[in-house]
Design a protein around this motif. Structure first.
Motif, PDB file in Angstrom:
ATOM      1  N   VAL A 170       0.837  -1.202   0.000  1.00  9.29           N
ATOM      2  CA  VAL A 170       0.000   0.000   0.000  1.00  9.29           C
ATOM      3  C   VAL A 170       0.871   1.251   0.000  1.00  9.29           C
ATOM      4  CG1 VAL A 170      -1.578   1.358   1.406  1.00  9.29           C
ATOM      5  CG2 VAL A 170      -2.001  -1.065   1.062  1.00  9.29           C
ATOM      6  N   LEU A 171       1.928   1.243   0.816  1.00  3.67           N
ATOM      7  CA  LEU A 171       2.793   2.417   0.899  1.00  3.67           C
ATOM      8  C   LEU A 171       3.575   2.628  -0.394  1.00  3.67           C
ATOM      9  CD1 LEU A 171       4.314   2.259   4.474  1.00  3.67           C
ATOM     10  CD2 LEU A 171       2.730   3.943   3.586  1.00  3.67           C
ATOM     11  N   ALA A 172       4.055   1.542  -0.968  1.00  2.00           N
ATOM     12  CA  ALA A 172       5.017   1.688  -2.053  1.00  2.00           C
ATOM     13  C   ALA A 172       4.351   1.806  -3.415  1.00  2.00           C
ATOM     14  CB  ALA A 172       5.983   0.511  -2.055  1.00  2.00           C
ATOM     15  N   ALA A 173       3.136   1.252  -3.596  1.00  2.00           N
ATOM     16  CA  ALA A 173       2.548   1.226  -4.933  1.00  2.00           C
ATOM     17  C   ALA A 173       2.011   2.604  -5.300  1.00  2.00           C
ATOM     18  CB  ALA A 173       1.419   0.197  -4.977  1.00  2.00           C
ATOM     19  N   PRO A 174       2.419   3.126  -6.437  1.00  2.00           N
ATOM     20  CA  PRO A 174       1.940   4.453  -6.827  1.00  2.00           C
ATOM     21  C   PRO A 174       0.533   4.420  -7.429  1.00  2.00           C
ATOM     22  CG  PRO A 174       3.488   3.643  -8.445  1.00  2.00           C
ATOM     23  CD  PRO A 174       3.412   2.609  -7.371  1.00  2.00           C
ATOM     24  N   ARG A 175       0.118   3.280  -7.959  1.00  2.00           N
ATOM     25  CA  ARG A 175      -1.154   3.228  -8.673  1.00  2.00           C
ATOM     26  C   ARG A 175      -2.196   2.501  -7.834  1.00  2.00           C
ATOM     27  NH1 ARG A 175      -1.211   3.092 -14.253  1.00  2.00           N
ATOM     28  NH2 ARG A 175      -2.270   1.108 -14.198  1.00  2.00           N
ATOM     29  N   THR A 176      -3.421   2.898  -7.978  1.00  2.00           N
ATOM     30  CA  THR A 176      -4.501   2.255  -7.243  1.00  2.00           C
ATOM     31  C   THR A 176      -5.347   1.457  -8.216  1.00  2.00           C
ATOM     32  OG1 THR A 176      -6.045   4.051  -7.594  1.00  2.00           O
ATOM     33  CG2 THR A 176      -4.556   4.233  -5.717  1.00  2.00           C
ATOM     34  N   ASP A 184      -6.737   3.508 -11.042  1.00  2.00           N
ATOM     35  CA  ASP A 184      -5.856   3.709 -12.192  1.00  2.00           C
ATOM     36  C   ASP A 184      -5.915   2.523 -13.132  1.00  2.00           C
ATOM     37  OD1 ASP A 184      -4.767   6.212 -11.419  1.00  2.00           O
ATOM     38  OD2 ASP A 184      -3.636   5.167  -9.870  1.00  2.00           O
ATOM     39  N   ARG A 185      -6.093   1.347 -12.551  1.00  2.00           N
ATOM     40  CA  ARG A 185      -6.067   0.149 -13.393  1.00  2.00           C
ATOM     41  C   ARG A 185      -7.401  -0.076 -14.082  1.00  2.00           C
ATOM     42  NH1 ARG A 185      -4.829  -5.151 -11.262  1.00  2.00           N
ATOM     43  NH2 ARG A 185      -3.994  -5.553 -13.332  1.00  2.00           N
ATOM     44  N   PHE A 186      -8.498   0.040 -13.324  1.00  2.00           N
ATOM     45  CA  PHE A 186      -9.795  -0.387 -13.856  1.00  2.00           C
ATOM     46  C   PHE A 186     -10.702   0.780 -14.230  1.00  2.00           C
ATOM     47  CE2 PHE A 186      -8.666  -4.066 -11.082  1.00  2.00           C
ATOM     48  CZ  PHE A 186      -8.480  -4.968 -12.109  1.00  2.00           C
ATOM     49  N   GLY A 187     -10.197   2.015 -14.139  1.00  2.00           N
ATOM     50  CA  GLY A 187     -11.035   3.156 -14.469  1.00  2.00           C
ATOM     51  C   GLY A 187     -11.887   3.567 -13.276  1.00  2.00           C
ATOM     52  N   ASP A 188     -12.580   4.708 -13.420  1.00  2.00           N
ATOM     53  CA  ASP A 188     -13.289   5.277 -12.278  1.00  2.00           C
ATOM     54  C   ASP A 188     -14.432   4.402 -11.784  1.00  2.00           C
ATOM     55  OD1 ASP A 188     -11.612   7.381 -12.209  1.00  2.00           O
ATOM     56  OD2 ASP A 188     -12.843   8.666 -13.485  1.00  2.00           O
ATOM     57  N   PRO A 214      -7.440  -4.380 -17.631  1.00  2.00           N
ATOM     58  CA  PRO A 214      -6.949  -3.237 -16.863  1.00  2.00           C
ATOM     59  C   PRO A 214      -5.841  -2.511 -17.604  1.00  2.00           C
ATOM     60  CG  PRO A 214      -6.184  -5.292 -15.915  1.00  2.00           C
ATOM     61  CD  PRO A 214      -7.189  -5.652 -16.946  1.00  2.00           C
ATOM     62  N   ASP A 215      -5.707  -1.245 -17.267  1.00  2.00           N
ATOM     63  CA  ASP A 215      -4.697  -0.408 -17.913  1.00  2.00           C
ATOM     64  C   ASP A 215      -3.419  -0.478 -17.086  1.00  2.00           C
ATOM     65  OD1 ASP A 215      -3.275   1.550 -19.195  1.00  2.00           O
ATOM     66  OD2 ASP A 215      -4.202   3.153 -18.026  1.00  2.00           O
ATOM     67  N   ASP A 216      -2.479  -1.323 -17.511  1.00  2.00           N
ATOM     68  CA  ASP A 216      -1.227  -1.452 -16.788  1.00  2.00           C
ATOM     69  C   ASP A 216      -0.106  -0.868 -17.630  1.00  2.00           C
ATOM     70  OD1 ASP A 216      -2.153  -2.694 -14.513  1.00  2.00           O
ATOM     71  OD2 ASP A 216      -2.109  -4.685 -15.437  1.00  2.00           O
TER      72      ASP A 216
END
Lengths: 325, 100, 192
Positions: free
Chosen positions: C162-168, C171-175, C182-184
């Protein structure tokens, strides 16, 4: 207060294994060298055949010719190389392979009958992470460093599945002693009833030998990767180290999965060698048969496919072991 | 071999680690100082086990120390990455406002 | 036998000296890679010392874990500090004098304690199979330790990611979390 170290515990030796004098370590190195040479010769023959050039005898001798060529070649130096780390990495591969082989019993005899031989093997294969990266780092060259990172990325993918694959035979034998694991598969080899662990293990051996599918760290697309700046005797040491690691991994598979020295007619040391050579030949042959695994893609395969598969295998083995006892 | 000799060695390792943990500016170097301190603790615990009470359960303490070290490393790396992303820095001096 | 004991003792102390010196080298050498692997040498030396103290499983695990960790640590060092392997003189210390004084004082205090305390004689004797005893302890009387460490480990993995990952996941699955695939930034190997 002054308790003596090391000497006061009886060695927790497996019942089936005799520890020989430490001087026999020379024999371990000799066997390792012979196995590595055999692997290199087979690879030479297979290369010649796929290029359909030259006779089998000439092709088998090609590794020796290559070795003598490298011995005469000048060593390349690069600007501001970290020579200490660079050379340590290259030479360390051979040392790690010899230390792996030290815990493998040849039939009844073993040089180091460690109570935790399986974990020892694992620790030595983790050493390879550091060593390969150091070879890539030390040259102060971008391509070599890219190769080093590729290897670490592969390592993150294959190491945990490999660890849990090694756990399966240890659970079934109820011991971390290599001799005890070999003795435990009386009649039915572990490879037969834990095939997933065996396959993952073989993949791991290819991984820590930077072999076949795991060769992108040495890829031609990055000018040879880790070995981009290696020439002469340094390159020879690295290549020998890779073959030695492959040989040590094949030898360790024998007591872990293939019943150790068990077999008809031949004495047990001979069976150990025959099985080792068979596994080694399989690994050498597979080099040309398997596609390269891209480090970024393999990471997910390692964690989402191989690791769960190895864990399920461990669970099955544990259930069977509890049920049988 | 005596317990004192082993403990003196472990105290030396611990003190060198302490020096690093206090003096280093880079977060990862601070972590290396902490790890060196834990390295000293491992040696001390192992020596105490062997020289004082080598009973079956004593080694559990060592497993706890090793577990503590993995936690330290995992959280340390995570915080270092976060710090790097949030502030483009790897120095403790540039994160002193966190202590207020 | 007497000679062997002395040799083993000498080896033990030599390993300790190696551990201390390479530990010191971590903060002296001019290269990130050298610093990291100096620490690895220190850990390997202590791991072998633990082997000498008969706890073979713990000793080998220390070697295994620490070499792996240092291989990863070196990557972080290079990533954050971006140095080439050239041995660039560097000094990145603050409050050096305080640190030296604290370290020396700590060592003197510990040494005084070690030498002054009247250590008791050894109680009990080592189990025949030390590794088996450790396993029995962890899965028997000391089960609580394992039961506590396991959830803490899981929590650490989750917290670290959780701390290190910049993307949530947004970001991957859209709003609306419905975007498939997913957008990786980089595709995975199993084609999720």
């Amino acid at each position: 207060m002054g308790e003596p170290l090391l000497t006061s515990l009886p060695a927790a030796a497996g019942p089936a294994v005799v520890t020989v004098a430490p001087a026999w370590a020379v024999a371990v190195v000799a066997v390792l060298g012979a196995l590595a040479l055999a692997a290199a010769a087979l690879d030479g023959v297979l290369s010649a055949r796929s290029a359909s050039a030259g006779g089998a005898v000439g092709a088998a001798g090609r590794p020796l010719g290559e070795a003598s060529r490298l011995l005469r070649q000048r060593r390349r130096t690069t600007v501001q190389a970290d020579t200490l780390l660079w050379r340590t990495g290259g030479a360390g591969l051979l040392v790690a392979a010899a230390l792996m082989l030290a815990v493998v019993p040849l039939g009844r005899w073993t040089v180091a009958d460690l109570a935790v031989g399986v974990v020892w093997f694992n620790a030595m294969d983790v050493m390879v992470w550091a060593l390969v990266w150091l070879v890539g780092w030390g040259a102060n060259s971008a391509h070599a460093l890219v190769g080093g990172y590729r290897f670490l990325a592969h390592g993150l993918g294959y190491e945990l599945p490999l660890m849990f694959a090694l756990v399966a035979p240890a659970i079934a034998a109820g011991s971390l002693n290599v001799g005890a694991v070999a003795a435990a598969q009386d009649g039915l080899w572990f490879a037969a009833w834990m095939p997933v662990a065996f396959l993952v293990y073989l993949l791991g051996v290819a991984g820590f030998s930077v072999w076949g599918p795991f060769a992108p760290a040495l890829g031609t697309d990055v000018a040879g990767g880790v070995r981009a700046e290696l020439s002469g005797v340094d390159r020879l040491v690295l290549e020998t180290g890779r073959y030695a690691l492959l040989a040590a991994g094949a030898a360790f598979a024998v007591p872990m999965f293939l019943g150790g020295g068990a077999g008809p007619l031949l004495p047990d040391w001979a069976w150990t060698l025959v099985k080792t050579l068979a596994v080694l030949a399989l690994l050498v042959w597979a080099r040309r048969r398997l596609p390269a695994l891209r480090p970024d893609l393999f990471m997910e395969i390692g964690w989402l496919v191989l690791l769960p598969a190895a864990l399920v295998q461990d669970l099955l083995v544990a259930v069977v072991t509890v049920w049988r006892s | 071999m005596t317990l004192e000799a082993a403990l003196l060695l472990s105290a030396a390792i611990f003190s060198v680690g302490l020096y690093g943990a206090i003096s280093q500016q880079v977060v990862v170097m601070v972590m290396m100082g902490l790890e060196l301190m834990i390295n000293g603790v491992i040696l001390a615990a192992a020596a105490c086990w062997w020289f004082l009470a080598p009973d079956p359960t004593g080694q559990v303490l060592l497993m706890v120390v090793i577990a503590a070290m993995t936690l330290e490393m995992a959280m340390g790396f995570a915080v270092a990455v976060l710090l790097h992303r949030a502030r483009q820095t790897d120095m403790t001096d540039m994160a002193t406002d966190l202590s207020r | 036998m007497e000679v062997l004991t002395v040799l083993v003792d000498i080896a033990f102390v030599a390993l300790g000296v190696v551990a201390v010196l390479s530990g010191g080298a971590v903060f002296v050498v001019d290269s990130m890679a050298r610093a990291t692997y100096a620490l690895a040498v220190s850990f390997v030396a202590v791991g072998v010392q633990v082997l000498f103290l008969q706890q073979s499983y713990v000793g080998v695990v220390v070697i295994l874990m620490m070499v792996m960790e240092m291989a990863v640590m070196a990557v972080y060092m290079v990533m954050f500090m971006g140095m080439n392997p050239a041995l660039m003189p560097m000094s990145m210390v603050h409050s050096n004098r305080t640190a030296v004084a604290t370290a020396v004082l700590t060592f003197l205090l510990l040494a005084a304690g070690i030498l002054v305390v009247d250590w008791p004689a050894r109680r009990g004797s080592p189990p025949r199979d030390v590794t088996e005893a450790l396993g029995e302890a962890l899965m028997g009387p000391q089960m609580l330790v394992m039961a506590v460490i396991s959830p803490v480990m899981v929590a650490t993995i989750v917290a670290g990611v959780v701390l290190a990952a910049p993307r949530t996941r947004y970001d991957r699955f859209g709003d609306d979390l419905r975007q498939r695939p997913p957008d990786d930034p980089q595709p995975g190997g199993v084609g999720r």
